[in-house]
Design an enzyme around this catalytic site. Sequence first.
Site, PDB file in Angstrom:
ATOM      1  N   ARG A 209       0.861  -1.195   0.000  1.00  0.00           N
ATOM      2  CA  ARG A 209       0.000   0.000   0.000  1.00  0.00           C
ATOM      3  C   ARG A 209       0.890   1.234   0.000  1.00  0.00           C
ATOM      4  O   ARG A 209       1.068   1.894   1.021  1.00  0.00           O
ATOM      5  CB  ARG A 209      -0.923   0.008   1.223  1.00  0.00           C
ATOM      6  N   ASP A 322       4.562   3.908  11.065  1.00  0.00           N
ATOM      7  CA  ASP A 322       4.429   5.340  10.796  1.00  0.00           C
ATOM      8  C   ASP A 322       3.075   5.694  10.205  1.00  0.00           C
ATOM      9  O   ASP A 322       2.529   6.756  10.487  1.00  0.00           O
ATOM     10  CB  ASP A 322       5.542   5.808   9.867  1.00  0.00           C
TER      11      ASP A 322
END
Length: 632
Positions: A209, A322
Amino acid sequence: MNQLSGGQKMFTTLPIYLLNGYASRSPLQFRNTITQTSKLLLNSIKGNLVVCKLHGIGSDVICPGKLCGFDFLRDPRLNKGLAFTLEERQALGIHGLQPPCYKTMEQQVELCKIAVERYKEDLNKYLYLTELHDRNEKLFYRLLSENVQQLMPIVYTPTVGLACQKFGVIYRRPRGLFITINDRHHSYHILKNWPENDVRAIVVTDGERILGLGDLGANGMGIPVGKLALYTALAGVKPHQCLPILLDVGTNNNTLLEDPTYIGLRQKRVTGQEYDDFIDEFMHAVIQRYGQNTLIQFEDFASTNAFRLLEKYRDVYCTFNDDIQGTASVIVAGLLACQKVTKKKVTDNKYLFLGAGGAAVGIANLLVRALQAEGLSVQEARDKIWMIDINGLIVKDRPVDEMTINATVYAKNVPLEKDLHKIVQSVKPTALIGASAAAGAFTPAVLRSMAEYNERPIIFALSNPTIKAECTAQDAYQYTDGRCVFASGSPFPPVEYNGKTYHTGQGNNAYIFPGVALGVITTGIHHIKEEVFLLAAQVLASYVTEQLIEEGSVYPHLSDIKEVSLQIATRLCEYGYQTGVASVYPEPKQKRAFIESMLFNYHYEAALPPTYGWPKAQEIRIKPLDAQEIQR
């Protein structure tokens, strides 16, 4: 016991270790460097206490006797371009291999800025900077660190997205490690192939992704490379301590599988238990190779894996995601800063999220913690958060298997609705947050309704890259009569509305992850709790001034990120020792000075080892050499 050179002995068990004057209770703080005797200047050994200092350039330890002059031109860590002095050129044997002109580093930086600006296309600027990185490391990082506002959009979002799409075409030389599913049971051996031993931070992706672009497979390597470049440029983490890694388990992108320029495995993605076993092996191999304090940042994994892997590893390894936690921190910081504009407390807002993936749920979860810090209970905080996924508003009577499992805690006891405009009219949120990669989802009608219900509507269009944003900055101001508080995930140009220019803020994770990484690495924090990201958000929000708000931004200027990163690291250092999670001892009295002492030096260093004289020898009458006396 192991023998060191010179007949000295090293104890195999060392309960206390000193590195650059600071001690660690774990030998892993040395990152295995204690076994590399050629890289250590051993000052003293007393009992079971080893004291050493590391010196050098780039890899922290450069042995002058092992270098030839030409190495200084070929090695990007040593190369200074035309900044080598005449003395250095002559002594190194490179005089004549360069033009006779001498240029200071400052002159080189200016020339590089001009060279970048000559290119019209951002991808060509990206390629120029990549080639600069390949030939002169310090010049690259100094150029980037001093021109963050202009160059960060080139080395990271949005240009890095295009670079990933074209990665097979622009690939030039190794910039990280590719570990494939075909390398099962050999991950450790591949990690051993990386030439640096003192790795402190790894950014890893499986490419499923990438930003809002979807499954890019092995082409996703551009993301870890870009992230770690920002570790150094924005927080001063030493580049040799950073390692980008791409875990190639295949791709479900048929276009890539058929693309002759694709550089990854040509197979469908491996999933299930085989995938999990591969990730487990990788995590174990990292610790085996570099030690348990190695920071592992997960990046751009699919939501289904991102949450699962974070929960699985967060209390076992030094790791964070993150996309979930970094994004959450920077957006919560923006929402905290909005208080200065709306004059409302964060607890007085109602938040509507378009998107219920990793980023959206991560923001919501950290926002709950921020609301708890203001006195709300967990349930009271969750009640203020509404979420929409691809199937509509997340409500309690929807089948659980239709919803992201991590988003179900935000389900509301209301009828299902799929139309965003109708949901806005019903919920009347004060803040509309887009993390859906649905370009244009914030239609004029939606924006007008937000302006109708709020004096200062909060509009955050966070999807990356720019073409995936839920609305443009121009649309946000135009359809809210210039009253919105706007932020985006990728940069937008300034907006002109009613004779006023607005410089909108970019909710970029780069405000957060470099400083968090620096704080974790320097203090030896083993496990990264959610409190770390709330603290980072509070530090970032504190840098938003009235002047920035007047300009239309709820984030500091990008040029201030280095200062923000240092302050985040300093705050985490304080937190680490206050809570007992720091493992570097003794506790430094001056936290900021301690952090600064660990930073990468962006400036050129002398190419020659220092020279010095000896005192004049004492005059002693030496007897004539007598062969017969020697033979006796």
